[in-house]
Design an enzyme around this catalytic site. Sequence first.
Site, PDB file in Angstrom:
ATOM      1  N   LYS A  20       0.871  -1.173   0.000  1.00 18.72           N
ATOM      2  CA  LYS A  20       0.000   0.000   0.000  1.00 18.72           C
ATOM      3  C   LYS A  20       0.908   1.223   0.000  1.00 18.72           C
ATOM      4  O   LYS A  20       2.066   1.146   0.404  1.00 18.72           O
ATOM      5  CB  LYS A  20      -0.853  -0.013   1.282  1.00 18.72           C
ATOM      6  CG  LYS A  20      -2.088   0.834   1.231  1.00 18.72           C
ATOM      7  CD  LYS A  20      -3.289   0.119   0.659  1.00 18.72           C
ATOM      8  CE  LYS A  20      -4.489   1.016   0.608  1.00 18.72           C
ATOM      9  NZ  LYS A  20      -5.682   0.345   0.115  1.00 18.72           N
ATOM     10  N   GLY A  40     -25.539   3.421   3.305  1.00 15.89           N
ATOM     11  CA  GLY A  40     -24.710   4.022   2.261  1.00 15.89           C
ATOM     12  C   GLY A  40     -25.247   3.728   0.872  1.00 15.89           C
ATOM     13  O   GLY A  40     -25.272   2.575   0.443  1.00 15.89           O
ATOM     14  N   GLY A  69     -24.002   4.971  -1.972  1.00 14.80           N
ATOM     15  CA  GLY A  69     -22.987   5.475  -2.899  1.00 14.80           C
ATOM     16  C   GLY A  69     -22.805   4.527  -4.072  1.00 14.80           C
ATOM     17  O   GLY A  69     -23.731   3.797  -4.441  1.00 14.80           O
ATOM     18  N   VAL A 127     -21.100   1.691  -4.570  1.00 15.93           N
ATOM     19  CA  VAL A 127     -21.305   0.259  -4.329  1.00 15.93           C
ATOM     20  C   VAL A 127     -22.739   0.015  -3.848  1.00 15.93           C
ATOM     21  O   VAL A 127     -23.432  -0.894  -4.335  1.00 15.93           O
ATOM     22  CB  VAL A 127     -20.296  -0.287  -3.291  1.00 15.93           C
ATOM     23  CG1 VAL A 127     -20.574  -1.753  -2.993  1.00 15.93           C
ATOM     24  CG2 VAL A 127     -18.870  -0.115  -3.777  1.00 15.93           C
TER      25      VAL A 127
HETATM   26  P1  NAD Z   1     -19.016   6.175  -2.015  1.00 20.44           P
HETATM   27  O1  NAD Z   1     -18.261   7.329  -1.489  1.00 20.44           O
HETATM   28  O2  NAD Z   1     -19.445   6.199  -3.457  1.00 20.44           O
HETATM   29  O3  NAD Z   1     -20.318   5.915  -1.138  1.00 20.44           O
HETATM   30  C1  NAD Z   1     -20.344   6.022   0.253  1.00 20.44           C
HETATM   31  C2  NAD Z   1     -21.717   6.562   0.617  1.00 20.44           C
HETATM   32  O4  NAD Z   1     -21.832   6.556   2.030  1.00 20.44           O
HETATM   33  C3  NAD Z   1     -21.950   7.978   0.133  1.00 20.44           C
HETATM   34  O5  NAD Z   1     -23.190   8.056  -0.539  1.00 20.44           O
HETATM   35  C4  NAD Z   1     -21.945   8.791   1.430  1.00 20.44           C
HETATM   36  O6  NAD Z   1     -22.799   9.930   1.373  1.00 20.44           O
HETATM   37  C5  NAD Z   1     -22.480   7.755   2.413  1.00 20.44           C
HETATM   38  N1  NAD Z   1     -22.194   8.018   3.818  1.00 20.44           N
HETATM   39  C6  NAD Z   1     -21.096   8.592   4.373  1.00 20.44           C
HETATM   40  N2  NAD Z   1     -21.239   8.639   5.710  1.00 20.44           N
HETATM   41  C7  NAD Z   1     -22.421   8.060   6.002  1.00 20.44           C
HETATM   42  C8  NAD Z   1     -23.113   7.789   7.212  1.00 20.44           C
HETATM   43  N3  NAD Z   1     -22.618   8.129   8.392  1.00 20.44           N
HETATM   44  N4  NAD Z   1     -24.302   7.146   7.143  1.00 20.44           N
HETATM   45  C9  NAD Z   1     -24.832   6.804   5.949  1.00 20.44           C
HETATM   46  N5  NAD Z   1     -24.213   7.028   4.760  1.00 20.44           N
HETATM   47  C10 NAD Z   1     -23.037   7.658   4.795  1.00 20.44           C
HETATM   48  O7  NAD Z   1     -18.113   4.887  -1.722  1.00 20.44           O
HETATM   49  P2  NAD Z   1     -18.252   3.456  -2.374  1.00 20.44           P
HETATM   50  O8  NAD Z   1     -17.275   3.359  -3.503  1.00 20.44           O
HETATM   51  O9  NAD Z   1     -19.675   3.122  -2.601  1.00 20.44           O
HETATM   52  O10 NAD Z   1     -17.682   2.532  -1.211  1.00 20.44           O
HETATM   53  C11 NAD Z   1     -18.468   2.223  -0.080  1.00 20.44           C
HETATM   54  C12 NAD Z   1     -17.607   1.554   0.971  1.00 20.44           C
HETATM   55  O11 NAD Z   1     -17.034   0.359   0.428  1.00 20.44           O
HETATM   56  C13 NAD Z   1     -16.419   2.407   1.426  1.00 20.44           C
HETATM   57  O12 NAD Z   1     -16.198   2.137   2.786  1.00 20.44           O
HETATM   58  C14 NAD Z   1     -15.269   1.870   0.599  1.00 20.44           C
HETATM   59  O13 NAD Z   1     -14.022   2.046   1.267  1.00 20.44           O
HETATM   60  C15 NAD Z   1     -15.623   0.402   0.511  1.00 20.44           C
HETATM   61  N6  NAD Z   1     -15.070  -0.241  -0.692  1.00 20.44           N
HETATM   62  C16 NAD Z   1     -15.379   0.229  -1.918  1.00 20.44           C
HETATM   63  C17 NAD Z   1     -14.853  -0.403  -3.043  1.00 20.44           C
HETATM   64  C18 NAD Z   1     -15.183   0.086  -4.434  1.00 20.44           C
HETATM   65  O14 NAD Z   1     -14.894  -0.621  -5.397  1.00 20.44           O
HETATM   66  N7  NAD Z   1     -15.793   1.237  -4.599  1.00 20.44           N
HETATM   67  C19 NAD Z   1     -14.011  -1.527  -2.895  1.00 20.44           C
HETATM   68  C20 NAD Z   1     -13.730  -2.005  -1.604  1.00 20.44           C
HETATM   69  C21 NAD Z   1     -14.269  -1.339  -0.513  1.00 20.44           C
END
Ligand code: NAD
Length: 369
Positions: free
Chosen positions: A80, A180, A182, A184
């Site tokens: 990392k 969440g 977002g 994913v």
């Molecule tokens: P993202 O930023 O697109 O979505 C996260 C969502 O969570 C956002 O809509 C945000 O407004 C919301 N959020 C933040 N704080 C919050 C709270 N307290 N309560 C409710 N909602 C809240 O991120 P993502 O890409 O969808 O990833 C989601 C999670 O999965 C993250 O923790 C990320 O580290 C993990 N992850 C993502 C991937 C990937 O491929 N995108 C891979 C492995 C792990």
Amino acid sequence: MVSFDRLYKDGHEEVIFFSDPSCGLKAIVAIHNTTLGPALGGTRMWNYASEEEALDDVLRLSKGMTYKNAVSGLNLGGGKAVIIGDPKEIKSEALFRSYGRFLESLNGRYITAEDVNIGVEDVEHIFTETNNVVGVAEIHGGSGNPSPYTARGVFRGMEAACMKVWGDRSPKGKVVALQGAGSVGRHLGEMLYKEGAKVVVCDISQSNIDLFLEKVPNAQVVGVDEIYDVDCDIYSPCALGATINDDTIDRLKCKVVAGAANNQLKEDRHGDILKEKGILYAPDYLINAGGVMNVSIEFEGWSAEKATRMVDTIYDTSLEIFNVSESENVAVYKATNIVAEKRIEAIKNIKGKYLGNLGHRFPGRKTRR
Ligand code: NAD
């Protein structure tokens, strides 16, 4: 500070500091373990309060990648990187190209990707200087946005948990509390909706909720703190880490925890408490590995078909881990570590054999006889 005691303790192989005052680059790369292959893990940009904090983060995250890559069946080690600084102030073409040139000097021992605060444009600049970066745009033969694959993997892990707990793979008819909406969360919500699960969702962003409802029209929206009290079958944390903690754990009414967020357990002991409560915890670093699996396909020439096939293995691996957890009577997070460590050890052992190609290494040399 970095000391050999510290590196010995967690088994890190190498820590490198990159410094380029001309563009403000301060980066640390930690290579934890390369038994399975080159170390792969993203680069995070963060305005750390101190260099010590940055070092702690990169050491912890690189070790996590060794386990994630190993349990996911990838031929990759764990590493990392962190770049220290406020993304709004320090990002520039020169900084990422300088970083790319340093990475090139590692000769492929570490391969980077996106992580927090690093976007596709930043990856493009790194890619200008080195091939040792994945997650590049599809137009360059890369794999593009990983989120649909991450969501697919979480869905597969959820299916494995449904099979273990209810004897039926499908989450059809199950109530899923999704934290969440977002990238994913939205893809996962859509898969659950199509499968016939009932989704209850929360998010701090109204615009993301609105986008979510376009994909999952019958979802019930609750407040961000209410999500822990939802009467549900599955709690799916897809926003932030450490949401399973002393304040929330007694409020959960689910039988399964399965989500995308990294480091869902605030402390390991919360994984033990989940086990005592009879809540099956799908290992976060396995079921959210769809993204890293997807980018790893770039080495052999990416295709959606190959990525999908690999991500679908998360179902079987999750079931294997649930069974180890049961047979060894240990919490799932421990069982996941056991499976990862066994694979690393097994592959280390087969590498002890001499391959008999010494002659090719010394072209033109003559024996003394
Ligand atoms: P993202 O930023 O697109 O979505 C996260 C969502 O969570 C956002 O809509 C945000 O407004 C919301 N959020 C933040 N704080 C919050 C709270 N307290 N309560 C409710 N909602 C809240 O991120 P993502 O890409 O969808 O990833 C989601 C999670 O999965 C993250 O923790 C990320 O580290 C993990 N992850 C993502 C991937 C990937 O491929 N995108 C891979 C492995 C792990």
